[in-house]
Each structure stands twice: as C-alpha cells, then as structure tokens.
Design a protein around this motif. Structure first.
Motif, PDB file in Angstrom:
ATOM      1  N   ASP A  79      37.507  44.873  45.232  1.00  0.00           N
ATOM      2  CA  ASP A  79      36.790  45.554  46.301  1.00  0.00           C
ATOM      3  C   ASP A  79      37.508  46.793  46.826  1.00  0.00           C
ATOM      4  OD1 ASP A  79      35.144  43.256  46.160  1.00  0.00           O
ATOM      5  OD2 ASP A  79      36.394  42.224  47.637  1.00  0.00           O
ATOM      6  N   PHE A  80      38.750  47.013  46.390  1.00  0.00           N
ATOM      7  CA  PHE A  80      39.565  48.100  46.947  1.00  0.00           C
ATOM      8  C   PHE A  80      40.272  48.858  45.846  1.00  0.00           C
ATOM      9  CE2 PHE A  80      43.636  49.831  48.227  1.00  0.00           C
ATOM     10  CZ  PHE A  80      43.401  50.426  49.453  1.00  0.00           C
ATOM     11  N   ASP A  81      40.245  50.156  45.927  1.00  0.00           N
ATOM     12  CA  ASP A  81      41.153  51.034  45.196  1.00  0.00           C
ATOM     13  C   ASP A  81      41.142  52.375  45.923  1.00  0.00           C
ATOM     14  OD1 ASP A  81      38.886  52.530  44.221  1.00  0.00           O
ATOM     15  OD2 ASP A  81      38.701  51.118  42.549  1.00  0.00           O
ATOM     16  N   TYR A  82      42.046  53.265  45.521  1.00  0.00           N
ATOM     17  CA  TYR A  82      42.189  54.533  46.249  1.00  0.00           C
ATOM     18  C   TYR A  82      40.898  55.371  46.254  1.00  0.00           C
ATOM     19  CZ  TYR A  82      43.858  59.093  47.706  1.00  0.00           C
ATOM     20  OH  TYR A  82      44.010  60.298  48.365  1.00  0.00           O
ATOM     21  N   PRO A  83      40.256  55.602  45.108  1.00  0.00           N
ATOM     22  CA  PRO A  83      39.045  56.446  45.151  1.00  0.00           C
ATOM     23  C   PRO A  83      37.959  55.868  46.057  1.00  0.00           C
ATOM     24  CG  PRO A  83      39.846  56.254  42.899  1.00  0.00           C
ATOM     25  CD  PRO A  83      40.630  55.275  43.711  1.00  0.00           C
ATOM     26  N   ARG A  84      37.766  54.551  46.020  1.00  0.00           N
ATOM     27  CA  ARG A  84      36.731  53.958  46.861  1.00  0.00           C
ATOM     28  C   ARG A  84      37.122  53.984  48.337  1.00  0.00           C
ATOM     29  NH1 ARG A  84      35.296  48.347  44.011  1.00  0.00           N
ATOM     30  NH2 ARG A  84      37.415  48.565  43.189  1.00  0.00           N
ATOM     31  N   ALA A  85      38.406  53.828  48.623  1.00  0.00           N
ATOM     32  CA  ALA A  85      38.852  53.923  50.016  1.00  0.00           C
ATOM     33  C   ALA A  85      38.591  55.326  50.568  1.00  0.00           C
ATOM     34  CB  ALA A  85      40.330  53.568  50.118  1.00  0.00           C
ATOM     35  N   ASP A 355      37.970  41.198  55.022  1.00  0.00           N
ATOM     36  CA  ASP A 355      38.401  40.205  54.034  1.00  0.00           C
ATOM     37  C   ASP A 355      38.058  40.650  52.617  1.00  0.00           C
ATOM     38  OD1 ASP A 355      39.772  37.930  53.321  1.00  0.00           O
ATOM     39  OD2 ASP A 355      38.459  36.533  54.375  1.00  0.00           O
ATOM     40  N   TYR A 356      37.959  41.972  52.398  1.00  0.00           N
ATOM     41  CA  TYR A 356      37.775  42.472  51.040  1.00  0.00           C
ATOM     42  C   TYR A 356      38.886  41.958  50.134  1.00  0.00           C
ATOM     43  CZ  TYR A 356      34.030  45.800  52.238  1.00  0.00           C
ATOM     44  OH  TYR A 356      32.832  46.371  52.609  1.00  0.00           O
ATOM     45  N   ILE A 365      24.951  42.343  51.251  1.00  0.00           N
ATOM     46  CA  ILE A 365      24.233  43.501  50.740  1.00  0.00           C
ATOM     47  C   ILE A 365      24.480  44.666  51.704  1.00  0.00           C
ATOM     48  CG2 ILE A 365      22.008  44.411  50.029  1.00  0.00           C
ATOM     49  CD1 ILE A 365      23.038  41.935  48.466  1.00  0.00           C
ATOM     50  N   GLY A 366      24.943  45.774  51.152  1.00  0.00           N
ATOM     51  CA  GLY A 366      25.234  46.944  51.971  1.00  0.00           C
ATOM     52  C   GLY A 366      26.700  47.125  52.304  1.00  0.00           C
ATOM     53  N   LEU A 367      27.518  46.087  52.020  1.00  0.00           N
ATOM     54  CA  LEU A 367      28.954  46.167  52.328  1.00  0.00           C
ATOM     55  C   LEU A 367      29.765  45.573  51.175  1.00  0.00           C
ATOM     56  CD1 LEU A 367      28.952  45.056  56.096  1.00  0.00           C
ATOM     57  CD2 LEU A 367      29.401  47.365  55.221  1.00  0.00           C
ATOM     58  N   LYS A 368      29.483  45.996  49.972  1.00  0.00           N
ATOM     59  CA  LYS A 368      30.054  45.361  48.792  1.00  0.00           C
ATOM     60  C   LYS A 368      31.500  45.755  48.486  1.00  0.00           C
ATOM     61  CE  LYS A 368      26.789  42.586  47.423  1.00  0.00           C
ATOM     62  NZ  LYS A 368      27.006  41.133  47.478  1.00  0.00           N
ATOM     63  N   ASP A 369      31.979  46.873  48.993  1.00  0.00           N
ATOM     64  CA  ASP A 369      33.379  47.233  48.782  1.00  0.00           C
ATOM     65  C   ASP A 369      33.777  48.270  49.831  1.00  0.00           C
ATOM     66  OD1 ASP A 369      32.362  49.704  47.937  1.00  0.00           O
ATOM     67  OD2 ASP A 369      32.649  49.257  45.804  1.00  0.00           O
TER      68      ASP A 369
END
Length: 412
Positions: A79-85, A355-356, A365-369
């Motif tokens: 659910d987390f990485d630098y580009p998505r953050a 809690d990602y 739905i709408g908060l997947k990552d």
C-alpha cells in the motif's frame, strides 16, 4: 496466500452454511461498494499536496521484513511506496515497529524491534533526498518545507521493553516516539482488547510506572489495542494527552472492543488526545467484521471435519472469498467515523491512522493505498469541512499532541 488445494464440496457447503449472514451483507454491501468510484477535485489535490499529512500507523517495516522490496521506488504490491506517497501528498507516515505477541517475554522481541528500526534507517540511507527520520514535530515541518517525506516511528506492542526502563531510554534514543502498550495478547505492561483473560485487569504494576516514565521521557502513549480498563487507567495516570494511533469507533462495529466506544472518545477529548481513524473495513463497518466471523466459523468447522492437517486449510481464505465476497467498506464509512468523533468531542481530537500495509486486502473502496488521500480530502470537502478543519484532521491535531508531550518532557 499459501497452498494449492481447493475446498472440497462438503467443506464448501459447511462454509456457506455457517456464513449466511456474511453472504447477505455481501449482497448489499460488497458488489455495490465495488462499483462506486471516487475522484478528487483540483482543490482536494492541492490541499493534500500543500498540507502536512500525518498517518499514525503504516506497517512498512514489517512488510519489508516479510518480503523485501525497495519502497524508495514504485512497488508492484503493498500500500506504500515513494511515488504513491508523493501522489497522495503523504509526507509524515509513522513507521510501525510492530512486534508480534508471539514474541512477548523473550529477548527476540527486543531484537526484532531494533532490526525493524534498522530497516527504517536503511530506507533513509538509500534515498536521503526522499526520506528522513523525524523525532520531533519541528523536524516534520522542516522536512515538509524541504520536500522530504518524514519517517517518524512508533512501536506497536511494548513487549520489547522487557520491563526494563533502560530499554525505554534506548528506544527513545533510536527514534521511537509512541508506544502501543500491548497488541493481541496481554503482555508485561497491559491487557489487550483481544485477550479475554484480563490478566492485569488493566495495566500491570510496571505498566502504571511506565505511563509516568513515558510522560517524562517524551514518548506518546498509544492506547490502540489495549483493554477498556487499561485505557481508563492510562487516562487517569497520564499528565499529557494520549493517542489512539489506529483505532475506529465501536458505535459502528458493535461488540468489537478493539475500537473505542463513545464514553472512551469523550474521555479522550477531555484528556486532549486524538483518535486516528483506522481504514480497515472490519474497523469501520460491522458487515466486514461479520464476514470475518463467518470465515473463522467455517474454517473451524472444516478443521473439526477433516482435521488440523487438512490440505484444504492451506488456501482457505482465498477460496472462501471466491464463494463469499468480502463486503468492502467505503470512503463514506470512514468519513462517518470522523463525523461522529467531531460530533462527540469536536474537531481537535480526530486524525488519520490508516493501518496501510497492516490490514491486508480489507481496505475501503476509495482508500486503497497512500495515493488515495486526495479522495479523503474531497470527501471532507463534500461534507462541508473547512480547510482549517481538514488541516487539523490531516496533521494539526497529532502534531499538537506530540508537541505537548515533548514540552512536558522538557520540564521533567
């Protein structure tokens, strides 16, 4: 999921029979929820980018321990990485130093905590132009101005302290700025909301001492996971506000003690603390919790019928999901939790603790990552929250508590 054996027809019949309530909720919540889409306006995206966003709990360290990936770059899972953050505007996620309850009362718990802190330091070392460890609110603000993502750290489960205040000092020096007193079982500090034994009837004698010591050293008290009795004892003993780093509201999940009830929220408000809303579907909707119960019952029935060594247990959840669709919650459900906290105690006592990377495939739905924070901002705008109030939810409230804890410790 491990395993390669499908359910037998008999086992599947048991699963379906024992999960009729989950089927019913899936029919009304699951498919409809999955067809709903969310999009953020330019205004919402701008607010997310221009505001410090603190997430109280992200399980990256344990994720990379289980299966190493370089989160300084785009990753294909999690659910987390630098580009998505960057895309989501997330710039101050608390890295969870999570130690399983299975390691309680063992030196391995302390060792694992240090290893997970090492992994956060390694992330920063690989990409110092992208990440920096933050140990105080002022550093979070400085990093934000520099365009760097802060990585403050919180310890989930106080087991690594081993009843030794020297360990508390050592973990403070390594950057730990909150401690979740217990996890899924009672430890040497506190009872857990999940543990029916109620070993201490709240806090242990050491736990009561620890509250004062954490106040004095400047580590925030995190009451997520603890029993109700432990929560009230912490509130009575602490001299500074406390946090619930990743909890939601029992009003929407009746009987789920891991969440907080209305009276607890009111006490938290009187204390000046902050509840940081967990995004996991089972934390925000009763239907998801009922589905989980149905799956557990079906698994137990299969064990009873075919034995602990049944090959059908190896891939049970995936097969069960195929037959009984998971009733994902939605962004709107999460917003309902925020609204209720505000209605009870005001805007100053709610934040975000997603809690990602910690709740698996149960995100709304709408908060997947972590790229989804503009959707959250849009939802708040749609519910008539002002920009000033949104900024409090995204970071202002938590940063206030953290500063109060730091200021108290400076005097003691």
């Amino acid at each position: 999921m491990k395993g390669r054996f499908p359910l037998t027809k008999t086992a599947l019949a048991i699963a379906v029979l024992l999960s009729c309530s989950a089927l019913a909720t899936s029919a009304t919540s699951g498919p409809d929820a999955n067809t709903k889409t969310y999009s953020a306006s330019k205004t919402a995206v701008a607010i997310a980018k221009e505001t410090i966003i603190v997430d109280g709990h992200i399980d990256v360290p344990y994720r990379v321990k289980e299966k190493w990936v370089d989160v300084t770059k785009a990753t294909s899972d999690g659910d987390f990485d630098y580009p998505r953050a960057v895309q989501g505007g997330l710039n101050a996620p608390f890295m969870s130093i999570y130690v399983p309850a299975s390691l309680d009362n063992s030196p391995e718990s302390t060792q694992l905590a240090h290893e997970l802190i090492d992994s956060v330091e390694a992330i920063v070392a690989r990409a110092p132009d992208k990440f920096a460890i933050a140990t105080r609110p002022s550093e979070v603000k400085t990093h934000f101005e520099q365009g760097i993502i802060s990585l403050p750290m919180g310890m989930e489960n106080g087991s690594p302290l081993q009843g030794d205040l020297n360990n508390l000092q050592a973990f403070y020096e390594r950057g730990i700025r909150y401690i979740t007193l217990a996890h899924s079982q009672a430890n040497h500090i506190s009872d857990s909301s999940y543990d029916l034994r109620r070993k201490w009837k709240g806090l242990s004698p050491f736990g009561k001492t620890l509250v004062t010591e954490m106040n004095n050293i400047g580590i925030m008290l995190d009451i997520s996971h603890v029993s109700d009795d432990a929560f009230y004892q912490v509130i009575e003993l602490t001299k500074v506000p406390v946090i619930a780093s990743h909890s939601s509201l029992r009003r929407f999940t009746p009987g789920f003690e891991r969440n907080m009830n209305d009276d607890m929220i009111k006490k938290l408000g009187e204390n000046g603390g902050v509840i940081m809303i967990n995004f996991g579907s089972s934390f925000v909707s009763k239907e998801a919790g009922e589905w989980r119960t149905g799956m557990t019952n079906a698994r137990n029935a299969l064990k009873e019928k075919e034995g602990e060594d049944s090959p059908n247990l190896e891939n049970f959840e995936a097969t069960y999901r195929a037959q009984v669709p998971y009733p994902y919650s939605t962004l709107d459900n999460v917003l309902d939790h925020i609204d209720h906290v505000v209605s009870l105690v005001g805007i100053d006592h709610v934040g975000i603790g997603s809690d990602y990377d910690g709740v698996g495939d149960s995100l709304p739905i709408g908060l997947k990552d972590v790229a989804s924070f503009p959707n959250l901002v849009q939802g708040l705008l749609d519910r008539q929250y002002s920009r000033a109030d949104i900024e409090k939810i995204l970071s202002g409230n938590l940063l206030r508590v953290w500063q109060q804890v730091e200021d108290y410790a400076a005097k003691h």
